[in-house]
Write an enzyme that holds these catalytic residues in place. Structure first.
Site, PDB file in Angstrom:
ATOM      1  CB  THR A  39      -4.412  -5.002   6.999  1.00  0.00           C
ATOM      2  OG1 THR A  39      -4.712  -6.446   6.446  1.00  0.00           O
ATOM      3  CG2 THR A  39      -3.238  -4.848   7.611  1.00  0.00           C
TER       4      THR A  39
ATOM      5  CB  SER B 103      -0.815   0.034   1.120  1.00  0.00           C
ATOM      6  OG  SER B 103      -1.940  -0.916   1.185  1.00  0.00           O
TER       7      SER B 103
ATOM      8  N   GLY C  43      -5.519 -10.818  -5.630  1.00  0.00           N
ATOM      9  CA  GLY C  43      -5.413  -9.754  -4.481  1.00  0.00           C
ATOM     10  C   GLY C  43      -4.907  -8.487  -5.061  1.00  0.00           C
TER      11      GLY C  43
ATOM     12  CE  LYS D 105      -8.861  -6.161   6.515  1.00  0.00           C
ATOM     13  NZ  LYS D 105      -9.408  -6.914   5.302  1.00  0.00           N
TER      14      LYS D 105
ATOM     15  N   GLY E   6     -11.423 -19.398   5.462  1.00  0.00           N
ATOM     16  CA  GLY E   6     -11.000 -18.270   5.850  1.00  0.00           C
ATOM     17  C   GLY E   6     -12.116 -17.511   6.902  1.00  0.00           C
ATOM     18  CB  ALA E   7     -13.658 -17.324   9.595  1.00  0.00           C
ATOM     19  N   GLY E   8     -11.751 -14.366   8.948  1.00  0.00           N
ATOM     20  CA  GLY E   8     -11.353 -12.889   9.588  1.00  0.00           C
ATOM     21  C   GLY E   8     -12.278 -12.035   8.779  1.00  0.00           C
TER      22      GLY E   8
END
Length: 280
Positions: free
Chosen positions: A68, A22, A242, A72, A128-130
């Site tokens: 990130t 970024s 991504g 979050k 994934g579960a974030g």
């Protein structure tokens, strides 16, 4: 931003922020736009005292912060004002400082909605579960017939399952192995894990041919084409990687930060350059 004209600093907050793309994406764009803003990476480990982070973001020189993993959900909870998307997802990837208050947004949701489109999804497999997975669920809440959720952390999977059901989705949790098996027949596979970061990682679903109508959404961006994206392309499937996500969520920040519309073209050009350099 008229309300915060003295601010000049933007941050990326995360446990591995210093390794992210970024700053390299945003700083040349901000310079070309003629702003005095500077985008900086700030490594904030999971156990870091977050009260100090919030206090720093409320100082007068701060414009905003991208957030990130693994912060979050913290960002959503610490905000003084939240968007509807943040309220639904319980996660935020952007905190904007205006007049001594933090406003939370989630441009990940906007990005998923743009890249996946509005087609009906007969079966979504969420690996994934974030916070990234939460964003995808909210983006898909009105178009997914069935959702299967899996994470190597059972507690995280349980929390995401509760969110899915609260959104009115027909959802179930599954073991990692079972979810990988179900992915072979899914219409949408979302990789919200780090699987693919390493060049020797295989596809997140393991081995096997996917359904002919499958769409692969891989949040991972790296200096190589991930195995998940490579496998999707070899089968001729639609996919978003991504890099696509990074562009779309960055573009969604432009109006929120009151940047000129020309910033979008600059971001696309810069991102293509970074991707080419990274994968050469």
């Amino acid at each position: 931003m008229d309300e915060n004209v003295d601010g000049t600093r933007l941050f990326l907050i995360g446990s591995e922020a210093s390794g992210a793309m970024s700053p390299g994406l945003w700083n040349p764009v901000l310079e070309q736009l003629g702003t005095q803003w500077r985008y900086e990476a700030w490594d904030v480990p999971a156990a870091f005292p977050m009260a100090g982070v919030r206090a720093r973001l409320l100082e007068s020189d701060v414009v905003a912060a991208n957030v990130t993993m693994p912060h979050k959900q913290w960002a959503a909870g610490t905000a003084d004002i939240t968007s509807e998307q943040v309220r639904l997802s319980g996660a935020s990837n952007l905190l904007i400082h205006i007049g001594g208050r933090l406003t939370a947004h989630n441009t990940d949701i906007t990005a998923v909605g743009e890249l996946v489109g509005r087609r009906h999804q007969r079966h979504v497999v969420m690996l994934g579960a974030g916070g990234a997975a939460r964003a995808a669920l909210v983006a898909l809440q009105n178009q997914a017939e069935r959702v299967t959720i899996s994470d190597r952390d059972p507690a995280a999977a349980s929390q995401l399952l509760a969110l899915a059901r609260a959104l009115g989705l027909s959802a179930e949790s599954a073991t990692w192995t079972d979810a990988q098996h179900q992915a072979l027949q899914a219409s949408l596979i979302v990789n919200a894990t780090p699987v693919g970061k390493k060049p020797d990682d295989g596809p997140v679903w393991g081995r096997g041919r996917l359904a002919d109508d499958a769409f692969i959404y891989d949040y991972v961006y790296a200096g190589h084409v991930t195995a998940s994206i490579r496998a999707a392309r070899e089968q001729g499937l639609a996919c978003a990687d991504g890099w696509d996500h990074l562009r779309a969520q960055a573009a969604a920040m432009i109006p929120l930060l009151s940047l000129t519309p020309g910033a979008d073209a600059l971001l696309k050009t810069r991102l293509k350059l970074l991707q080419s350099q990274s994968q050469s």
